[in-house]
Design a protein around this motif. Structure first.
Motif, PDB file in Angstrom:
ATOM      1  N   GLY A   1       7.671  -0.971 -12.558  1.00  0.00           N
ATOM      2  CA  GLY A   1       8.464  -1.138 -11.348  1.00  0.00           C
ATOM      3  C   GLY A   1       7.731  -1.891 -10.258  1.00  0.00           C
ATOM      4  N   GLU A   2       6.419  -1.692 -10.161  1.00  0.00           N
ATOM      5  CA  GLU A   2       5.633  -2.377  -9.140  1.00  0.00           C
ATOM      6  C   GLU A   2       5.690  -3.892  -9.329  1.00  0.00           C
ATOM      7  N   MET A   3       5.470  -4.352 -10.560  1.00  0.00           N
ATOM      8  CA  MET A   3       5.502  -5.789 -10.825  1.00  0.00           C
ATOM      9  C   MET A   3       6.926  -6.330 -10.755  1.00  0.00           C
ATOM     10  N   ARG A   4       7.898  -5.505 -11.077  1.00  0.00           N
ATOM     11  CA  ARG A   4       9.293  -5.954 -10.992  1.00  0.00           C
ATOM     12  C   ARG A   4       9.666  -6.212  -9.531  1.00  0.00           C
ATOM     13  N   ALA A   5       9.172  -5.380  -8.635  1.00  0.00           N
ATOM     14  CA  ALA A   5       9.425  -5.615  -7.208  1.00  0.00           C
ATOM     15  C   ALA A   5       8.754  -6.899  -6.744  1.00  0.00           C
TER      16      ALA A   5
ATOM     17  N   PRO B   1      12.683  12.219  -8.004  1.00  0.00           N
ATOM     18  CA  PRO B   1      14.118  12.541  -7.952  1.00  0.00           C
ATOM     19  C   PRO B   1      14.888  11.615  -7.003  1.00  0.00           C
ATOM     20  N   VAL B   2      16.159  11.406  -7.324  1.00  0.00           N
ATOM     21  CA  VAL B   2      16.991  10.490  -6.546  1.00  0.00           C
ATOM     22  C   VAL B   2      17.044  10.903  -5.082  1.00  0.00           C
ATOM     23  N   ARG B   3      17.223  12.212  -4.832  1.00  0.00           N
ATOM     24  CA  ARG B   3      17.311  12.663  -3.445  1.00  0.00           C
ATOM     25  C   ARG B   3      16.022  12.341  -2.687  1.00  0.00           C
ATOM     26  N   ALA B   4      14.880  12.510  -3.336  1.00  0.00           N
ATOM     27  CA  ALA B   4      13.606  12.217  -2.685  1.00  0.00           C
ATOM     28  C   ALA B   4      13.489  10.731  -2.368  1.00  0.00           C
ATOM     29  N   ARG B   5      13.964   9.903  -3.293  1.00  0.00           N
ATOM     30  CA  ARG B   5      13.897   8.458  -3.058  1.00  0.00           C
ATOM     31  C   ARG B   5      14.745   8.049  -1.863  1.00  0.00           C
ATOM     32  N   TRP B   6      15.982   8.552  -1.804  1.00  0.00           N
ATOM     33  CA  TRP B   6      16.849   8.188  -0.693  1.00  0.00           C
ATOM     34  C   TRP B   6      16.333   8.758   0.625  1.00  0.00           C
ATOM     35  N   GLY B   7      15.747   9.929   0.588  1.00  0.00           N
ATOM     36  CA  GLY B   7      15.146  10.471   1.798  1.00  0.00           C
ATOM     37  C   GLY B   7      13.986   9.618   2.276  1.00  0.00           C
TER      38      GLY B   7
ATOM     39  N   ARG C   1       0.836  -1.213   0.000  1.00  0.00           N
ATOM     40  CA  ARG C   1       0.000   0.000   0.000  1.00  0.00           C
ATOM     41  C   ARG C   1       0.865   1.256   0.000  1.00  0.00           C
ATOM     42  N   LEU C   2       1.992   1.201   0.691  1.00  0.00           N
ATOM     43  CA  LEU C   2       2.917   2.333   0.682  1.00  0.00           C
ATOM     44  C   LEU C   2       3.503   2.551  -0.712  1.00  0.00           C
ATOM     45  N   ALA C   3       3.865   1.450  -1.366  1.00  0.00           N
ATOM     46  CA  ALA C   3       4.467   1.561  -2.702  1.00  0.00           C
ATOM     47  C   ALA C   3       3.483   2.152  -3.704  1.00  0.00           C
ATOM     48  N   ARG C   4       2.192   1.921  -3.507  1.00  0.00           N
ATOM     49  CA  ARG C   4       1.177   2.437  -4.423  1.00  0.00           C
ATOM     50  C   ARG C   4       0.713   3.848  -4.041  1.00  0.00           C
ATOM     51  N   GLY C   5       1.315   4.400  -2.989  1.00  0.00           N
ATOM     52  CA  GLY C   5       0.937   5.736  -2.553  1.00  0.00           C
ATOM     53  C   GLY C   5      -0.402   5.804  -1.858  1.00  0.00           C
ATOM     54  N   GLU C   6      -0.903   4.676  -1.348  1.00  0.00           N
ATOM     55  CA  GLU C   6      -2.225   4.624  -0.734  1.00  0.00           C
ATOM     56  C   GLU C   6      -2.165   4.765   0.790  1.00  0.00           C
TER      57      GLU C   6
ATOM     58  N   ALA D   1      10.890  -3.798   0.129  1.00  0.00           N
ATOM     59  CA  ALA D   1      10.736  -2.412   0.574  1.00  0.00           C
ATOM     60  C   ALA D   1      11.747  -1.506  -0.105  1.00  0.00           C
ATOM     61  N   VAL D   2      12.990  -1.964  -0.188  1.00  0.00           N
ATOM     62  CA  VAL D   2      14.033  -1.152  -0.811  1.00  0.00           C
ATOM     63  C   VAL D   2      13.734  -0.942  -2.294  1.00  0.00           C
ATOM     64  N   LEU D   3      13.346  -2.017  -2.986  1.00  0.00           N
ATOM     65  CA  LEU D   3      13.098  -1.908  -4.423  1.00  0.00           C
ATOM     66  C   LEU D   3      11.917  -1.000  -4.735  1.00  0.00           C
ATOM     67  N   THR D   4      10.859  -1.087  -3.930  1.00  0.00           N
ATOM     68  CA  THR D   4       9.681  -0.253  -4.209  1.00  0.00           C
ATOM     69  C   THR D   4       9.986   1.224  -4.021  1.00  0.00           C
ATOM     70  N   VAL D   5      10.957   1.539  -3.176  1.00  0.00           N
ATOM     71  CA  VAL D   5      11.340   2.935  -3.002  1.00  0.00           C
ATOM     72  C   VAL D   5      12.296   3.385  -4.106  1.00  0.00           C
ATOM     73  N   LEU D   6      13.316   2.576  -4.376  1.00  0.00           N
ATOM     74  CA  LEU D   6      14.337   2.988  -5.352  1.00  0.00           C
ATOM     75  C   LEU D   6      13.791   3.041  -6.765  1.00  0.00           C
ATOM     76  N   TRP D   7      12.729   2.301  -7.052  1.00  0.00           N
ATOM     77  CA  TRP D   7      12.167   2.305  -8.397  1.00  0.00           C
ATOM     78  C   TRP D   7      11.002   3.275  -8.557  1.00  0.00           C
ATOM     79  N   ARG D   8      10.792   4.133  -7.562  1.00  0.00           N
ATOM     80  CA  ARG D   8       9.748   5.156  -7.688  1.00  0.00           C
ATOM     81  C   ARG D   8      10.142   6.197  -8.725  1.00  0.00           C
ATOM     82  N   GLU D   9       9.153   6.753  -9.380  1.00  0.00           N
ATOM     83  CA  GLU D   9       9.416   7.802 -10.382  1.00  0.00           C
ATOM     84  C   GLU D   9       9.433   9.157  -9.696  1.00  0.00           C
TER      85      GLU D   9
END
Length: 520
Positions: A320-324, A215-221, A166-171, A205-213
């Protein structure tokens, strides 16, 4: 009907002195009655049980402690309700209500989450059928009806995954990582081998964050905040487990498996890492294909998850969702396969199926469901009918095995060598209907009809979606597949002395034999 089967069935026989269950509940008794972690006085007052560890003359369950502590409120209420004295809580109602509140009801809640998750990717018909098949045709059914930690682990792992999904889908907001962390920490506190599943969730968890569309800084944050929140959620369970280890075994990282009371069990946990060594072809083959407790033998619908990994791979291109999801399934399948292939197969003992694979099964549902969906919509009625039959057979095979749920190691085939002979002789499973005054075999036959009715419903839900030839072909293919699977079962049953001896022994200890009811 599924809820009725879960709530009413009660496969339990006090004469077996089920060690995995009673060692936990004896610690629950000790916590309430004496305020101690050790169960020395409980063993004296309520009788000896197995699966123990011993340190400095004090006895403890060899298991992770979460279920022992979770059952304390159940025991306390039963004790108060029945008069509040030492022997107020009898064994049978203690086991029944501990299962009901701590293994049965959580699984029913999990099935609701499974249905919502699958419904995001496949049609309602497939999502319904796969959810019911998981509930009745897999290890989930068997271990929801035992006070063991295996299905608890599956529930907690899937709960953690659901939060991450649910977090990965922004819900969900980021505080959902607290839920995921709490589920992960509780998993290890419930069953040490649950750490395998936790590692898979960490990867997801790591993949769903790093593969978000974004900026890189936002993903790492986001990843940093997620890790912090997850650790915060896990902290109470991890600290509690370490304090328990310190108090019981003298070191925060030392579990009861280092101090097993029964010397015969020690070799299973020596060498390698906690007994996990190099893979053994025998352990691999028997864990997945043994007619006694093979995962795919009892739940053939899970075979669909293997081509389902390929379907997931195709779906993951540019997604990215299905890849995770793909990496999670592959990682868990590889990890659990290595574990069951490198740990002693003989340690599964007197259980339905390869019990330590219970935590893997929920994560095979999406690839299996995707295959069923493809077959339904690609104009392949023969394959669709055959796949539907795999689901139906899983419900019948696992359901019948679960009606017994205590499986001696020397039986040739759990379905035709043990369950069917017992049921035919009138030794139907104990159930809440027996408490209401309905005797066996009548009560058991009613539950058996519910099981078989749901097995047929799943086939109709999956296999028959048209008229005329489009309905006839899947029906014939399904019947042929069922005949083949039953033939495999018949070919592997021996009806030898060990089969007859196991049936005869269970008849002697059966809680509710023919013509009897049950009084709490």
């Amino acid at each position: 009907m599924l809820v009725a089967l879960y709530v009413l069935l009660f496969p339990y026989h006090p004469g077996l002195r089920s060690p995995n269950e009673l060692c936990r509940l004896w610690q629950t008794r000790a916590l309430v009655e004496y305020g101690t972690l050790d169960i020395n006085r409980a063993l004296k007052d309520f009788g000896y049980v197995g699966d123990l560890s011993v340190k400095d003359g004090r006895y403890y369950p060899s298991k992770a402690p979460l279920l022992s502590f979770a059952a304390v409120p159940v025991y306390a209420v039963l004790r108060a309700w029945n008069g509040g004295f030492l022997y107020a809580v009898r064994e049978v109602p203690l086991v029944f209500f501990s299962r009901l509140f701590l293994t049965v009801l959580p699984t029913l809640g999990m099935l609701w989450l499974v249905r919502r998750f699958l419904g995001a990717y496949v049609s309602a018909a497939v999502a319904d059928a796969v959810t019911v098949t998981y509930g009745l045709g897999s290890l989930a059914f068997s271990y929801s009806l035992l006070f063991m930690s295996h299905q608890t682990t599956a529930v907690l792992l899937f709960g953690g995954f659901y939060a991450l999904w649910r977090l990965a889908r922004g819900e969900w907001r980021e505080r959902g990582y607290l839920v995921a962390g709490a589920c992960a920490g509780a998993t290890v506190a419930a069953e040490y081998t649950g750490a395998l599943g936790v590692l898979g969730l960490m990867l997801y968890a790591v993949l769903t964050v790093l593969w978000r569309e974004e900026p890189v800084r936002a993903r790492w944050g986001r990843l940093g905040r997620g890790v912090g929140l997850a650790l915060l959620g896990a902290l109470p369970f991890v600290v509690g487990l370490m304090l328990y280890h310190q108090a019981a075994f003298g070191h925060p990282l030392e579990s009861g498996y280092k101090h097993l009371n029964d010397a015969a069990y020690q070799p299973w946990h020596l060498g390698g890492f906690l007994g996990i060594r190099y893979p053994d072809p025998r352990a691999f083959a028997l864990s997945f294909f043994s007619p006694l407790r093979g995962l795919f033998t009892l739940s053939p619908f899970l075979l669909l998850a293997l081509p389902g990994v390929w379907v997931l791979r195709r779906e993951s291109r540019g997604n990215g969702e299905m890849r995770a999801h793909l990496w999670l399934v592959v990682a868990l399948l590889a990890g659990y396969t290595y574990f069951t292939s490198s740990f002693s197969y003989d340690s599964w003992g007197w259980t339905t199926g390869p019990r330590h694979l219970t935590g893997l099964v929920p994560f095979l549902l999406l690839p299996a469901a995707l295959v069923l969906e493809r077959l339904r919509t690609s104009g392949r009625p023969v394959l669709a009918g055959a796949a539907a039959a795999l689901c139906t057979a899983s419900i019948v095979f696992t359901g019948l095995a679960t009606f017994v749920n205590y499986v001696p190691d020397d039986v040739s085939n759990v379905v035709l060598g043990l369950a069917v002979p017992l049921l035919r002789a009138g030794y139907q499973p104990p159930s809440a209907l027996n408490v209401l005054g309905v005797s066996n075999p009548e009560a058991g036959v009613l539950l058996l009809c519910l099981l078989l009715g749901l097995a047929v419903w799943v086939f109709l839900r999956l296999g028959l979606s048209g008229t005329g030839r489009t309905a006839t072909l899947p029906l014939l293919a399904g019947l042929a597949t069922l005949a083949l699977l039953v033939g495999v079962q018949a070919a592997t049953v021996k009806h030898h002395d060990a089969d007859r001896g196991a049936v005869g022994f269970l008849e002697k200890v059966w809680l509710v034999p023919p013509g009897r009811t049950l009084d709490f």
